[in-house]
Each structure stands twice: as C-alpha cells, then as structure tokens.
Design a protein around this motif. Structure first.
Motif, PDB file in Angstrom:
ATOM      1  N   TYR A  56     -12.012   0.826   6.030  1.00  0.00           N
ATOM      2  CA  TYR A  56     -10.985   1.139   7.022  1.00  0.00           C
ATOM      3  C   TYR A  56     -10.506  -0.087   7.780  1.00  0.00           C
ATOM      4  CZ  TYR A  56     -11.553   6.025   5.952  1.00  0.00           C
ATOM      5  OH  TYR A  56     -11.561   7.241   5.293  1.00  0.00           O
ATOM      6  N   ASP A  57     -10.745  -1.266   7.214  1.00  0.00           N
ATOM      7  CA  ASP A  57     -10.122  -2.492   7.704  1.00  0.00           C
ATOM      8  C   ASP A  57      -8.745  -2.620   7.071  1.00  0.00           C
ATOM      9  OD1 ASP A  57     -12.153  -3.362   9.343  1.00  0.00           O
ATOM     10  OD2 ASP A  57     -13.085  -4.628   7.820  1.00  0.00           O
ATOM     11  N   PHE A  58      -7.799  -3.214   7.795  1.00  0.00           N
ATOM     12  CA  PHE A  58      -6.535  -3.593   7.169  1.00  0.00           C
ATOM     13  C   PHE A  58      -6.822  -4.703   6.158  1.00  0.00           C
ATOM     14  CE2 PHE A  58      -4.742  -1.920  11.214  1.00  0.00           C
ATOM     15  CZ  PHE A  58      -3.850  -0.994  10.682  1.00  0.00           C
ATOM     16  N   LEU A 130      -2.988   4.167  10.478  1.00  0.00           N
ATOM     17  CA  LEU A 130      -2.787   3.266  11.613  1.00  0.00           C
ATOM     18  C   LEU A 130      -3.892   3.443  12.653  1.00  0.00           C
ATOM     19  CD1 LEU A 130       1.080   3.556  12.090  1.00  0.00           C
ATOM     20  CD2 LEU A 130      -0.177   1.551  11.290  1.00  0.00           C
ATOM     21  N   PHE A 131      -4.221   4.691  12.952  1.00  0.00           N
ATOM     22  CA  PHE A 131      -5.271   4.953  13.944  1.00  0.00           C
ATOM     23  C   PHE A 131      -6.611   4.395  13.488  1.00  0.00           C
ATOM     24  CE2 PHE A 131      -8.834   7.594  15.339  1.00  0.00           C
ATOM     25  CZ  PHE A 131      -8.719   7.471  16.724  1.00  0.00           C
ATOM     26  N   GLY A 133      -7.205   2.126  11.191  1.00  0.00           N
ATOM     27  CA  GLY A 133      -7.161   0.683  11.044  1.00  0.00           C
ATOM     28  C   GLY A 133      -7.324  -0.048  12.362  1.00  0.00           C
ATOM     29  N   PHE A 134      -6.675   0.472  13.412  1.00  0.00           N
ATOM     30  CA  PHE A 134      -6.757  -0.167  14.728  1.00  0.00           C
ATOM     31  C   PHE A 134      -8.049   0.183  15.463  1.00  0.00           C
ATOM     32  CE2 PHE A 134      -1.972  -0.317  14.474  1.00  0.00           C
ATOM     33  CZ  PHE A 134      -1.892  -1.708  14.476  1.00  0.00           C
ATOM     34  N   PHE A 135      -8.522   1.427  15.301  1.00  0.00           N
ATOM     35  CA  PHE A 135      -9.663   1.883  16.087  1.00  0.00           C
ATOM     36  C   PHE A 135     -10.999   1.516  15.453  1.00  0.00           C
ATOM     37  CE2 PHE A 135     -12.613   5.013  17.889  1.00  0.00           C
ATOM     38  CZ  PHE A 135     -12.289   4.914  19.242  1.00  0.00           C
ATOM     39  N   THR A 138     -11.633  -4.055  11.830  1.00  0.00           N
ATOM     40  CA  THR A 138     -11.857  -5.312  12.549  1.00  0.00           C
ATOM     41  C   THR A 138     -10.863  -6.384  12.143  1.00  0.00           C
ATOM     42  OG1 THR A 138     -13.488  -5.983  10.870  1.00  0.00           O
ATOM     43  CG2 THR A 138     -14.326  -4.843  12.816  1.00  0.00           C
ATOM     44  N   SER A 139      -9.965  -6.061  11.226  1.00  0.00           N
ATOM     45  CA  SER A 139      -8.978  -7.038  10.748  1.00  0.00           C
ATOM     46  C   SER A 139      -7.638  -6.829  11.428  1.00  0.00           C
ATOM     47  CB  SER A 139      -8.808  -6.929   9.228  1.00  0.00           C
ATOM     48  OG  SER A 139     -10.049  -7.115   8.570  1.00  0.00           O
ATOM     49  N   ALA A 140      -6.798  -7.851  11.399  1.00  0.00           N
ATOM     50  CA  ALA A 140      -5.460  -7.763  11.977  1.00  0.00           C
ATOM     51  C   ALA A 140      -4.570  -6.851  11.140  1.00  0.00           C
ATOM     52  CB  ALA A 140      -4.846  -9.156  12.069  1.00  0.00           C
ATOM     53  N   PHE A 141      -3.559  -6.301  11.775  1.00  0.00           N
ATOM     54  CA  PHE A 141      -2.628  -5.397  11.093  1.00  0.00           C
ATOM     55  C   PHE A 141      -2.007  -6.085   9.887  1.00  0.00           C
ATOM     56  CE2 PHE A 141       1.774  -3.894  10.546  1.00  0.00           C
ATOM     57  CZ  PHE A 141       1.513  -2.562  10.241  1.00  0.00           C
TER      58      PHE A 141
END
Length: 259
Positions: A56-58, A130-131, A133-135, A138-141
């Motif tokens: 679930y990391d970008f 999106l949720f 990935g951000f929550f 640990t990687s940037a978008f």
C-alpha cells in the motif's frame, strides 16, 4: 437518454433491496483492502525487507487496490442481476415499450446501469487507493501504475456485461444468480486450472481470467517470477473483445427476442 435515466431512477428510488446491495458493494471495497492491509502489515520484517516495499505504498497501492477489488465485482453483478430480472418478473419492460419506448431504449436503460455501476466502482477504488496510499503508505504520491485501476474498470465492465447477458437470457432472479456465480466462482476457475495444466497460458484467455492476468497482486509477483503468461497486450485485447461480444449478444437478444 435523460428521460431513460429519469425513469430508471424512479424504479429504484424507493427500492430498499437496491440501496442495501449498493451500500454493501461500496463498503466492501475499502473494507476488503483494510483486511488485506492488516494481513500484510503482520508480515515479519525480515520478509518485508526481501519484498522491498509495502503493498500500500505509492505506486504499488494502485495495483494492490485494483487486485483486491477485482474479487468484489460479483456484488455489483448481483445488484445488476436483481434489477434486470425484476424487469421480467414484474413485466415493466413490456410496459415501457407499450408506453412508447423503442426496444433499443430498453437496451440503453440496462447498459446505463452497467456503465453507472462500473464508474461508481472505479471512483470508489480511486478514493480508496488514495486514502490507503496516504494513510498507510510511506512513499510520496506517485501516479505510476494507475493504469491497473483502468484494467479493473474493464474487468468490472465485463463482469456486469456477463451479468446482464445472464439476466436477459434466464429472466429469473434466483436461477440467474446461481448460474452467474456458478460460472464465475466454479466453472471458469476449473477451466482455467485445466487449460493451464495441459496447454499453459491458453487458460489465461478465458473471459474473466483475462482481467485476473492483468491484475496480479504486486508482492506475489515477486515471489513467483517464473509464471508463464502472454504479454499484457494480448490479455487486454482479449478482454476488450469479450466486452464487445457480450454487448453484441445483449443487443441481438433484446432487439430480436419476444418481449
């Protein structure tokens, strides 16, 4: 077309079963991903270091969400089957024609639900990715790999086209649901296993399996690098071909059959 959508809205506005199934279909998308995220988070750190990143990391989150959601498409199909078979049970399809609809208008009214439910599933999946990935990531978008959600959209589109075709051929809710689930969960899976055992990658060209081949879970792919399969473009062309054939059969059936 707006008049058709308005009439379809009136049919479901007070239909409690529709809203319950729709709510379940929407909720299960983030819920199933939450379950998978919880499971993957319990993987020992030594194994996680070998995998290199979290599911679930970008940018892997796009592929992970698309893969998990592909297993929930049947709920949207059950919802569509309920709507379609109700038309035949309560003879509303005949009443629509009597009231001035052409046969093609009735076809478009059902295809509206196919498209609407597919778009809804896609949008909820994007928001879910999106949720998570951000929550949880640990990687940037990163938008790399977003095309996996495009594959998911095509997968659910095909699933709903097959459900619609089943509904208009069988016309009875209970039997249509049994036949659809029987094909999706048992018959095609047996065919896939059998064909892959004796003819290799050919088994991946069955209708719903084409999308499954396009949506592997990212971490599993690292652990099974030697799996034999065709290029993604082959599966994509086959998937689009199945959608086109299903639509042709739907139009042919509803435009030619006795209502």
């Amino acid at each position: 077309m707006l008049q058709i959508i308005k009439i379809e809205w009136l049919k479901v506005k007070t239909y409690r079963t529709f809203w319950i199934l729709l709510g379940l279909a929407v909720i299960i998308i983030p819920a199933s991903n939450l379950l998978v995220q919880d499971i993957t988070s319990r993987i020992p750190k030594q194994v996680q270091s070998l995998l290199g990143t979290s599911a679930y990391d970008f940018p892997l989150v796009w592929q992970s969400v698309a893969n998990v959601n592909s297993y929930t498409s049947a709920i949207f199909a059950l919802l569509l089957l309920t709507l379609v078979t109700n038309e035949f049970t309560f003879k509303t399809h005949r009443q629509n024609v009597i009231d001035g609809w052409e046969r093609k208008d009735f076809v478009f009214s059902k295809l509206f639900w196919v498209l609407a439910l597919s778009v809804l599933a896609f949008v909820v999946s994007v928001l879910t990715a999106l949720f998570f990935g951000f929550f949880y990531g640990t990687s940037a978008f990163n938008m790399e790999g977003f095309y996996y959600l495009g594959y998911y959209f095509l997968q659910i589109l095909l699933s709903l086209c097959l459900a619609l075709l089943t509904g208009i051929l069988v016309k009875r809710a209970g039997l249509a649901i049994v036949l659809y689930l029987g094909y999706v969960m048992i018959f095609e899976q047996l065919l896939v296993v059998t064909l892959k055992r004796f003819w290799g990658s050919v088994g991946g060209l069955l209708p719903l399996q084409t999308a499954d081949e396009l949506l592997p879970f990212p971490l599993i792919g690292k652990m099974l690098p030697g799996v034999q399969q065709y290029d993604n473009m082959v599966y994509l062309i086959a998937l689009l071909g199945y959608i086109a054939v299903a639509l042709w059969l739907i139009f042919r059936r509803l435009l030619k059959a006795d209502l």
